[in-house]
Design an enzyme around this catalytic site. Structure first.
Site, PDB file in Angstrom:
ATOM      1  N   ARG A   1      54.007  78.341  66.552  1.00 20.98           N
ATOM      2  CA  ARG A   1      54.642  79.434  67.204  1.00 20.98           C
ATOM      3  C   ARG A   1      55.604  78.641  68.323  1.00 20.98           C
ATOM      4  O   ARG A   1      55.307  77.888  68.677  1.00 20.98           O
ATOM      5  CB  ARG A   1      53.630  80.426  67.826  1.00 20.98           C
ATOM      6  CG  ARG A   1      52.924  81.352  67.215  1.00 20.98           C
ATOM      7  CD  ARG A   1      53.821  82.469  66.795  1.00 20.98           C
ATOM      8  NE  ARG A   1      53.146  83.474  66.050  1.00 20.98           N
ATOM      9  CZ  ARG A   1      52.977  83.466  64.540  1.00 20.98           C
ATOM     10  NH1 ARG A   1      53.701  82.811  63.929  1.00 20.98           N
ATOM     11  NH2 ARG A   1      52.271  84.347  63.898  1.00 20.98           N
TER      12      ARG A   1
ATOM     13  N   HIS B   1      62.368  80.631  61.387  1.00 22.66           N
ATOM     14  CA  HIS B   1      60.835  81.040  60.920  1.00 22.66           C
ATOM     15  C   HIS B   1      60.875  81.399  59.523  1.00 22.66           C
ATOM     16  O   HIS B   1      60.246  82.559  59.254  1.00 22.66           O
ATOM     17  CB  HIS B   1      60.956  82.267  61.910  1.00 22.66           C
ATOM     18  CG  HIS B   1      59.113  82.581  62.163  1.00 22.66           C
ATOM     19  ND1 HIS B   1      58.837  83.247  63.517  1.00 22.66           N
ATOM     20  CD2 HIS B   1      58.199  82.575  61.431  1.00 22.66           C
ATOM     21  CE1 HIS B   1      57.356  83.236  63.244  1.00 22.66           C
ATOM     22  NE2 HIS B   1      57.079  82.786  61.953  1.00 22.66           N
TER      23      HIS B   1
END
Ligand SMILES: NC(=O)c1ccc[n+]([C@@H]2O[C@H](COP(=O)([O-])OP(=O)(O)OC[C@H]3O[C@@H](n4cnc5c(N)ncnc54)[C@H](OP(=O)(O)O)[C@@H]3O)[C@@H](O)[C@H]2O)c1
Length: 317
Positions: A232, A280
């Site tokens: 993340r 992402h």
């Protein structure tokens, strides 16, 4: 008649700005026609909805969904959900599926080879019209450290091992993986980092791991190391990475996740030739296969049974 049938349908609340509600509705309906996946904007009776499939909570919040018995994250991680915003006492599960493990492993392997074979360097040389001969590295001289040995990190470590890289792993508790040197806990982090020419981060994001890729971490790695972040954005202090590149500690990075997504156009990462940013995309969950797990958890939630891949909210992952 149509009205009766409509009444008999059970609903799953859907909320995501990344995933396609129609694809999930079709995948779930193909297995269980009586279950309807409904985008949060189209829910007419929120109190009657027993289960939710969420990347992020609806913009209007979950307060009106008073009948929820279970929440399924649309990702392997759950921190994007902000646990404080979820209704107290409703069980939460993360999503595990072979499609995600395969795509995450592929991305990690591609990023490792990009740095290992110097494609990052040669891309810059090409743009600069330079012919700069560099001999190929050997795998034995390019040890990889995988941060996180859970479902995804374990698969990535095994795949890199099978490709012939020396591989170490680091996690919170002890793990045993054949041919992978496993380290656990903060006490073993320095040795793990000192032995890693490239780290692949795939940790869960919790208060204990937030900002773990920072100046102190980079200082413990060998000079001219590489960083691949597919965990993340909150794991990486982006300014520290740029400073470590300027100082020659870190030679390059491949990043899939960022402190702010989408990465703002003025962000300095965009102007750093040593950093490859992908939006992402490392992991992709296929609704056609993952729908089975969602339906299993839907049934479990309605029966009051523990969910598959339930999140330990005290532990944070
Ligand atoms: N970029 C993408 O597209 C994408 C896609 C999917 C997932 N992800 C990220 O990948 C992460 C990992 O997924 P997963 O399914 O592998 O999760 P997982 O099975 O829960 O594994 C998480 C790992 O993090 C370790 N960990 C947690 N806290 C730690 C600490 N304080 N110190 C050291 N290690 C710690 C755990 O250690 P133990 O094994 O000892 O518990 C475990 O090995 C997700 O949380 C998500 O953020 C990214």
């Amino acid at each position: 008649m149509d009205g009766d049938r409509q009444q008999m349908k059970q609903q799953i609340l859907f909320s995501s700005d990344l995933d396609d509600p129609a694809a999930w509705a079709a995948a779930v309906a193909a297995l269980r026609p009586e279950i309807e996946v409904v985008d949060w904007r189209n829910v007419t009776d929120p109190a009657s909805v027993p289960f939710a499939l969420l990347w992020k909570p609806p913009a209007a919040g979950l307060a009106a969904f008073t009948g929820l018995k279970g929440i399924q994250s649309l990702g392997a991680g759950i921190n994007q959900l902000n646990l404080a915003e979820l209704p107290a006492g409703v069980p939460l599960a993360r999503l595990i599926d072979d499609s995600l493990t395969e795509t995450m492993t592929d991305y990690a392997v591609a990023a490792v080879y990009r740095h290992y074979r110097g494609f990052d360097h040669f891309e810059r040389q090409t743009r600069a019209r330079l012919w700069d001969y560099r001999p190929a590295r050997r795998k034995g001289d390019f040890p990889i450290g995988v941060m996180g040995l859970g479902v995804l990190g374990g698969a990535i470590a095994r795949q890199l091992r099978d490709l012939g890289f020396p591989v170490s792993g680091w996690s919170r508790g002890p793990h045993r993986i054949d041919g992978v040197r496993c380290h656990a806990g903060t006490g073993e982090l320095p040795d793990f980092l000192a032995a890693s020419r490239l780290v692949v981060n795939v940790l869960a994001l919790t208060p204990a791991t937030a900002g773990i890729l920072n100046a102190g971490t980079f200082a413990l790695m060998p000079a001219e190391s590489f960083v691949v972040n597919i965990g993340r954005g909150g794991h990486l202090i982006e300014d520290d990475l740029i400073a470590a590149i300027d100082a020659g500690r870190i030679a390059g990075a491949t990043l899939d996740v960022f402190s702010t997504e989408p990465l703002p156009v003025e962000h300095p990462i965009y102007s750093r030739p040593e950093i490859l940013a992908t939006p992402h995309v490392a992991g992709a969950i296929a609704p056609e296969t993952a729908a089975r797990t969602v339906i299993e958890n839907f049934d479990r939630a309605l029966r009051g049974d523990p969910l598959l891949n339930a999140v330990d909210t005290a532990r944070g992952y």
